[in-house]
Design a protein around this motif. Sequence first.
Motif, PDB file in Angstrom:
ATOM      1  N   LYS A   2       0.854  -1.190   0.000  1.00 30.65           N
ATOM      2  CA  LYS A   2       0.000   0.000   0.000  1.00 30.65           C
ATOM      3  C   LYS A   2       0.884   1.231   0.000  1.00 30.65           C
ATOM      4  N   ILE A   3       0.429   2.230  -0.753  1.00 32.22           N
ATOM      5  CA  ILE A   3       1.147   3.503  -0.787  1.00 32.22           C
ATOM      6  C   ILE A   3       0.188   4.628  -0.411  1.00 32.22           C
ATOM      7  N   LYS A   4       0.760   5.737   0.038  1.00 30.65           N
ATOM      8  CA  LYS A   4      -0.020   6.924   0.356  1.00 30.65           C
ATOM      9  C   LYS A   4       0.569   8.070  -0.446  1.00 30.65           C
ATOM     10  N   PHE A   5      -0.291   8.802  -1.138  1.00 33.53           N
ATOM     11  CA  PHE A   5       0.167   9.939  -1.924  1.00 33.53           C
ATOM     12  C   PHE A   5       0.415  11.125  -1.000  1.00 33.53           C
ATOM     13  N   LEU A   6       1.587  11.707  -1.113  1.00 36.10           N
ATOM     14  CA  LEU A   6       1.990  12.823  -0.249  1.00 36.10           C
ATOM     15  C   LEU A   6       1.566  14.171  -0.819  1.00 36.10           C
ATOM     16  N   ARG A   7       1.188  14.167  -2.089  1.00 33.88           N
ATOM     17  CA  ARG A   7       0.636  15.370  -2.721  1.00 33.88           C
ATOM     18  C   ARG A   7      -0.242  14.908  -3.876  1.00 33.88           C
ATOM     19  N   THR A   8      -1.041  15.782  -4.407  1.00 31.26           N
ATOM     20  CA  THR A   8      -1.916  15.434  -5.529  1.00 31.26           C
ATOM     21  C   THR A   8      -1.063  15.234  -6.780  1.00 31.26           C
ATOM     22  N   VAL A   9      -1.203  14.054  -7.397  1.00 29.64           N
ATOM     23  CA  VAL A   9      -0.400  13.697  -8.570  1.00 29.64           C
ATOM     24  C   VAL A   9      -1.273  13.025  -9.629  1.00 29.64           C
ATOM     25  N   THR A  10      -0.719  12.917 -10.827  1.00 31.17           N
ATOM     26  CA  THR A  10      -1.358  12.181 -11.914  1.00 31.17           C
ATOM     27  C   THR A  10      -0.424  11.058 -12.313  1.00 31.17           C
ATOM     28  N   ALA A  11      -0.992   9.869 -12.531  1.00 32.07           N
ATOM     29  CA  ALA A  11      -0.200   8.710 -12.934  1.00 32.07           C
ATOM     30  C   ALA A  11      -1.064   7.796 -13.796  1.00 32.07           C
ATOM     31  N   PRO A  12      -0.445   7.036 -14.708  1.00 28.94           N
ATOM     32  CA  PRO A  12      -1.208   6.096 -15.540  1.00 28.94           C
ATOM     33  C   PRO A  12      -1.760   4.946 -14.695  1.00 28.94           C
ATOM     34  N   GLN A  13      -3.039   4.627 -14.903  1.00 27.53           N
ATOM     35  CA  GLN A  13      -3.686   3.529 -14.191  1.00 27.53           C
ATOM     36  C   GLN A  13      -4.501   2.694 -15.171  1.00 27.53           C
ATOM     37  N   VAL A  14      -4.419   1.375 -15.038  1.00 30.08           N
ATOM     38  CA  VAL A  14      -5.185   0.441 -15.868  1.00 30.08           C
ATOM     39  C   VAL A  14      -6.617   0.400 -15.340  1.00 30.08           C
ATOM     40  N   PHE A  15      -7.586   0.258 -16.246  1.00 34.92           N
ATOM     41  CA  PHE A  15      -8.992   0.191 -15.873  1.00 34.92           C
ATOM     42  C   PHE A  15      -9.659  -1.046 -16.453  1.00 34.92           C
ATOM     43  N   VAL A  16     -10.768  -1.434 -15.839  1.00 31.58           N
ATOM     44  CA  VAL A  16     -11.622  -2.483 -16.375  1.00 31.58           C
ATOM     45  C   VAL A  16     -12.974  -1.842 -16.629  1.00 31.58           C
ATOM     46  N   ARG A  17     -13.466  -1.975 -17.860  1.00 37.57           N
ATOM     47  CA  ARG A  17     -14.766  -1.402 -18.217  1.00 37.57           C
ATOM     48  C   ARG A  17     -15.645  -2.472 -18.851  1.00 37.57           C
ATOM     49  N   THR A  18     -16.936  -2.339 -18.651  1.00 36.23           N
ATOM     50  CA  THR A  18     -17.901  -3.208 -19.305  1.00 36.23           C
ATOM     51  C   THR A  18     -18.551  -2.403 -20.413  1.00 36.23           C
ATOM     52  N   ARG A  19     -18.286  -2.792 -21.638  1.00 38.70           N
ATOM     53  CA  ARG A  19     -18.852  -2.068 -22.789  1.00 38.70           C
ATOM     54  C   ARG A  19     -20.230  -2.616 -23.157  1.00 38.70           C
ATOM     55  N   CYS A  20     -20.423  -3.909 -22.967  1.00 38.79           N
ATOM     56  CA  CYS A  20     -21.735  -4.506 -23.234  1.00 38.79           C
ATOM     57  C   CYS A  20     -21.908  -5.735 -22.343  1.00 38.79           C
ATOM     58  N   GLU A  21     -23.134  -6.152 -22.142  1.00 41.22           N
ATOM     59  CA  GLU A  21     -23.419  -7.288 -21.266  1.00 41.22           C
ATOM     60  C   GLU A  21     -22.911  -8.610 -21.836  1.00 41.22           C
ATOM     61  N   CYS A  22     -22.841  -8.719 -23.154  1.00 36.46           N
ATOM     62  CA  CYS A  22     -22.428  -9.988 -23.758  1.00 36.46           C
ATOM     63  C   CYS A  22     -20.928 -10.250 -23.585  1.00 36.46           C
ATOM     64  N   CYS A  23     -20.120  -9.217 -23.561  1.00 35.65           N
ATOM     65  CA  CYS A  23     -18.658  -9.382 -23.452  1.00 35.65           C
ATOM     66  C   CYS A  23     -18.165  -9.326 -22.019  1.00 35.65           C
TER      67      CYS A  23
END
Length: 67
Positions: A2-23
């Motif tokens: 676990k990490i704690k951000f010491l200031r507000t930053v932007t970083a790349p993060q992977v996401f999981v999305r549901t585009r349709c119910e079939c997939c």
Amino acid sequence: MKIKFLRTVTAPQVFVRTRCECCGPERQPAESTLFPEGEEVDPNDYNAEIDLSGLVYKEDYSITEYP
């Protein structure tokens, strides 16, 4: 881990999305994400990984829990 951000930053993060119910949920490429100061996260959480390579340890984030 676990990490704690010491200031507000932007970083790349992977996401999981549901585009349709079939997939169902699909893993998406990393997108720039805003992390507010004080937020605690697990950067290795599957399907929500955070790329910390552009951040500076003990300046942008600190490790609060190590396995």
